[in-house]
Design an enzyme around this catalytic site. Structure first.
Site, PDB file in Angstrom:
ATOM      1  N   ARG A 157       7.292 -18.370 -25.175  1.00 45.53           N
ATOM      2  CA  ARG A 157       6.093 -18.056 -24.317  1.00 45.53           C
ATOM      3  C   ARG A 157       5.620 -16.411 -24.693  1.00 45.53           C
ATOM      4  O   ARG A 157       4.504 -16.094 -24.596  1.00 45.53           O
ATOM      5  CB  ARG A 157       6.590 -18.148 -22.844  1.00 45.53           C
TER       6      ARG A 157
ATOM      7  N   ILE B 168      -2.247 -16.862 -17.589  1.00 43.78           N
ATOM      8  CA  ILE B 168      -1.454 -17.866 -18.018  1.00 43.78           C
ATOM      9  C   ILE B 168      -0.494 -18.441 -16.616  1.00 43.78           C
ATOM     10  O   ILE B 168      -0.127 -17.407 -16.008  1.00 43.78           O
ATOM     11  CB  ILE B 168      -0.597 -17.644 -19.159  1.00 43.78           C
ATOM     12  N   SER B 169      -0.423 -19.576 -16.149  1.00 44.69           N
ATOM     13  CA  SER B 169       0.298 -20.026 -15.136  1.00 44.69           C
ATOM     14  C   SER B 169       1.890 -19.853 -15.231  1.00 44.69           C
ATOM     15  O   SER B 169       2.181 -19.615 -16.423  1.00 44.69           O
ATOM     16  CB  SER B 169       0.161 -21.648 -14.956  1.00 44.69           C
ATOM     17  N   LYS B 170       2.412 -19.552 -14.051  1.00 46.92           N
ATOM     18  CA  LYS B 170       3.754 -19.350 -14.300  1.00 46.92           C
ATOM     19  C   LYS B 170       4.549 -20.784 -14.806  1.00 46.92           C
ATOM     20  O   LYS B 170       4.096 -21.678 -14.580  1.00 46.92           O
ATOM     21  CB  LYS B 170       4.472 -19.009 -13.018  1.00 46.92           C
TER      22      LYS B 170
ATOM     23  N   PHE C  96      -5.330 -21.756  -8.898  1.00 43.52           N
ATOM     24  CA  PHE C  96      -5.659 -21.625 -10.275  1.00 43.52           C
ATOM     25  C   PHE C  96      -7.066 -20.663 -10.293  1.00 43.52           C
ATOM     26  O   PHE C  96      -7.933 -20.568  -9.457  1.00 43.52           O
ATOM     27  CB  PHE C  96      -5.770 -22.857 -11.016  1.00 43.52           C
TER      28      PHE C  96
END
Ligand code: SAH
Length: 267
Positions: A87, A113-115, A259
């Site tokens: 990541r 960027i999502s967790k 989101f």
């Protein structure tokens, strides 16, 4: 060209879909920030940090995967993918120390960027009850390309769409060294889906609108699954899973999420 990238990977000048193969790998160790810890200098028992990544990065990533497993992520292929994809390669160098924390991170142009726990949850929902690898999968919202790299480990072919050219280019740069032959990046408005790759065994969106676009439902194969955020009530974004059956679509509305918005047009 009617579709972005029709004939894409063939011509030298053609860019979309950009098949990420045949390119040189980047150095394994990302540039270290001034003052960052020296790999190996960590005292015994200290929590591994993503600073001075290099050799430490596998341990830090493994710790992230263990935390996710403790939080209830069980799907072996999803956990394996999370353990394998670095990541820290997908975030700006100043954010590398946070790359393996369970936080969303900015990727520029107002996007995030999502967790990892949210990414893991969505991938588990996509794969639930399915035989792996999945067939063709469509991702809406390439962003920095992190989730696309994970998907490429879970599916035979991945088509990932991004409407912002700057992020599409950034994802291509991030992904190039990984040389992932089954991942195709497409610059385009994903609200219309990507008919050229349909029908899809899976569709996953990292941006949420008011409703799930009909094009996504139509492009889902029978037996295929869709995972996307949607505003089920005004101001209330929830994770929605749709499974296509021989006779229609079964919809499940799950937990609340946040989101970035699904937007139209290509910039
Ligand atoms: N999966 C990504 C998350 C990116 S955030 C990652 O791993 O980084 C969501 C992305 O969706 C943003 O980059 C945003 O530009 C994109 N997006 C929003 N609306 C879109 C649309 N209609 N078509 C394609 N991409 C869209």
């Amino acid at each position: 060209m009617s579709q972005p990238g029709a004939g894409g990977a063939r011509g030298r000048g053609a860019r979309f879909p950009a098949t990420l193969e045949g390119l040189r790998p980047a150095p394994a160790v990302p540039a270290r920030r001034a003052g960052a810890a020296t790999p190996g200098a960590r005292p015994a028992g200290a929590v591994p940090s993503a600073q001075g990544v290099g050799l430490d990065s596998a341990a830090v990533r493994q710790a992230m995967v263990q935390r996710l497993a403790q939080q209830g992520v069980t799907h072996p292929a999803v956990l394996q993918a999370l353990a394998a994809v670095e990541r820290h390669r997908f975030v700006d160098s100043a954010l590398v120390p946070q790359a393996y924390e369970d936080t969303a991170l900015p990727i520029g142009w107002g996007q995030t960027i999502s967790k990892p726990s949210v990414v893991a949850r969505m991938l588990e929902l996509l794969c639930a009850g399915q035989t792996l690898p999945l067939g063709r999968v469509l991702e809406i919202g390439t962003g920095c390309g992190y989730q696309a790299a994970l998907l490429a480990r879970l599916a035979r072919e991945v088509y990932s769409m991004e409407r912002l050219r700057a992020l599409h280019d950034k994802a291509r740069d991030n992904l190039r060294p990984l040389r992932i032959p089954n991942l195709h990046l497409i610059l385009g408005d994903g609200t219309a889906g990507y008919p050229a790759g349909a029908p899809y065994a899976g569709i996953i969106a990292a941006a949420g609108g008011e409703a799930i676009p009909q094009a996504w439902l139509d492009q889902l194969a029978v037996g295929g699954r869709l995972v996307a955020p949607a505003e089920v009530q005004p101001g209330q974004q929830r994770l929605v899973v749709v499974q296509r059956t021989a006779t229609g679509w079964q919809r499940e509305v799950l937990e609340g999420v946040r989101f970035v918005p699904l937007q139209s047009g290509v910039l």
